[in-house]
Structure formats: structure tokens, C-alpha cells
Scaffold this active site. Structure first.
Site, PDB file in Angstrom:
ATOM      1  CB  SER A  51      58.801  -0.898  39.741  1.00 40.48           C
ATOM      2  OG  SER A  51      58.117  -0.911  41.056  1.00 40.48           O
TER       3      SER A  51
ATOM      4  CG  ASP B  10      63.916  -1.944  45.588  1.00 40.06           C
ATOM      5  OD1 ASP B  10      62.474  -1.523  46.343  1.00 40.06           O
ATOM      6  OD2 ASP B  10      64.083  -2.620  43.829  1.00 40.06           O
TER       7      ASP B  10
ATOM      8  CG  HIS C 123      61.691   0.059  44.139  1.00 45.37           C
ATOM      9  ND1 HIS C 123      61.909  -1.008  43.647  1.00 45.37           N
ATOM     10  CD2 HIS C 123      60.199   0.462  43.212  1.00 45.37           C
ATOM     11  CE1 HIS C 123      60.849  -1.296  42.857  1.00 45.37           C
ATOM     12  NE2 HIS C 123      59.741   0.325  42.436  1.00 45.37           N
TER      13      HIS C 123
END
Length: 263
Positions: free
Chosen positions: A86, A213, A240
Site C-alpha cells: 500500500s 481491492d 487490499h
């Protein structure tokens, strides 16, 4: 195993295992404890689990993404593989662009070179109002904001409830992030756009995506550059946090790719 944090060395870095150096960087609102479930499977590597500035046990560092990367580069071994999840993927990508001789391989997990949706360019991402909402909530209730963000990360996964609990339990084992560091991180997600610089990445690059996601939409992947040194893996049922929800599939993508760095 060893870990370091001091006044002269404000970053908390936990080093576990033996083998090629692998740096692992977490995302926004959490800390490196989220990777605890991977420790055993990565034991054939010398893994450096980094708490980003102001997150977990690391002290805050004022400045922008370049300031953070300089601090990381100064406290990590050269010639390492860098993996980022991320926001951590944004950090690792910028580092690979800025310090190519330090980083011999790049892994991005559920990450985008531009997290913010750009409607005028039909670029998929996080709607601007979502990030501004998190920014406003930070000042009101920090723990609740973190918890809400963890819930969004697991959204879409069949095991969302269990995933959220596991993420929360791991993250809350360390102190809550510094409020200023959270704002820094949100600003990075909001402002940074590395799309035009990606062609300068020549290192082997593994990109792992979750088809479900909600923060990095699956439509990002087809818009990314492709080349012989780039490998894409789309995990069909992951959201995610694929290393939490689909750990075995995640490791099946990661471990064979990593073997190219073994002597």
C-alpha cells in the site's frame, strides 16, 4: 533477531532470519507487526521489518517522502530487495527510482503509483472525498479512524471479519501512530504521482494485486507499464491485504520469485 531504535537512529527496524536482505514496509495507519504471520515463511531471508517514521515504535521525522526515504536508505543495507504494501509500496517504488544501486529488486503489494483517482485522466483510485474524510476524522478520534481504515482494507474479502480482527490485533500490539505522521502519510497518498517515472525502474519488479481491492482498483494493473523484468500476479479473491486474507496464495506468488536473488 535484533531491533534498533535510538535518539540517533529514530527508525525501529526489526531484523529476522538469514540470507539475502529483504526490506519490508507497511502501509498507512499500521506498523510492521502486520507482517508477523510471514516471519516463519521468510526465514531464509534476512528480513528488515521497518516501522515507518511516526508509526509503531519509530519516532516521527518531519518532511516529505524523500526525507523518509533518505532515513530508510541511511539505516538499511545496500543491495537489498524492497517490498512495500500500500503506502509502503509507494515508498519502495520512489526509493527504487531514486536509489537504483541500493535496491536490487522491487515488490509492490496492493499498491499504486498514484493512489488518488484522477477523473480527468480516467485513472482509477481512491475518491478524493474519502481521504479528506479520514483527514478530518483524525483530529476527532484517532483509534476509531484507524479501525475504520482497517475495515476498508478487508472489504470485499470473503473472510473480512476475521481479517479485520487479525489486522487490528497485530497493529494494536504497538503504540498508535503519531497524528502528524498520519497526516504526512495521507498527504503522500493524496499528492504523489509516480506514473511518469515508472519507466526508469529496471530492477526485477513483482506486483501483487487483489482483484477485490477497494483502495487500489483492479483497473490500475492494465494501465501499468509492462516489460520482461516485471511480473504481475492478480489474486482473484483477495482485497487490499492479501498476505492476511490469502496468505498461501500470496506466498506462492512471492517465494518462487524471490529465489532469483539466492546465490
Amino acid at each position: 533477531m535484533n531491533a534498533t531504535t535510538s535518539a540517533h537512529h529514530p527508525l525501529h527496524i526489526e531484523t529476522i532470519g538469514q540470507g539475502p536482505d529483504l526490506v519490508v514496509i507497511h502501509g498507512w495507519g499500521v506498523n510492521s507487526a502486520v507482517f508477523t504471520p510471514l516471519h516463519e515463511q521468510l526465514s531464509e531471508y534476512r528480513v528488515h521489518y521497518v516501522d515507518l517514521p511516526g508509526f509503531g515504535l519509530s519516532q516521527p521525522i518531519a518532511g516529505n517522502l524523500s526525507t523518509w526515504i533518505d532515513a530508510l536508505i541511511n539505516n538499511l543495507p545496500t543491495n537489498a530487495i524492497w517490498a512495500g504494501w500500500s503506502l509502503g509500496g509507494l515508498v519502495a517504488t520512489q526509493a527504487a527510482i531514486d536509489y537504483p544501486s541500493h535496491i536490487k529488486g522491487l515488490i509492490t503489494i496492493a499498491s499504486s503509483p498514484c493512489f488518488m483517482a484522477r477523473e480527468e485522466e480516467a485513472w482509477p483510485g481512491i475518491p478524493p472525498q474519502v481521504l479528506s474524510m479520514f483527514g478530518e476524522q483524525l483530529g476527532q478520534n484517532l483509534p476509531k479512524t484507524i479501525e475504520r481504515f482497517l475495515a476498508i482494507q478487508a472489504m470485499g474479502s470473503e473472510t473480512a471479519k476475521e481479517d479485520i480482527k487479525q489486522l487490528r490485533d497485530l497493529v494494536l500490539a504497538r503504540p498508535l501512530p503519531d497524528a502528524a505522521a498520519l497526516t504526512q502519510g495521507l498527504d503522500m497518498l493524496n499528492q504523489i504521482d509516480l506514473r511518469m517515472q515508472l519507466s526508469s525502474i529496471s530492477q526485477p519488479w513483482l506486483r501483487i494485486w487483489g482483484r477485490l481491492d477497494g483502495l487500489v482498483p483492479k483497473r490500475v494493473q492494465p494501465q501499468m507499464p509492462t516489460a520482461s523484468h516485471i511480473t504481475d500476479v492478480m489474486l482473484a479473491k483477495a482485497s487490499h491485504a492479501p498476505f492476511v486474507s490469502h496468505r498461501q496464495e500470496f506466498l506462492q506468488a512471492l517465494l518462487p520469485w524471490l529465489t532469483q536473488f539466492k546465490d
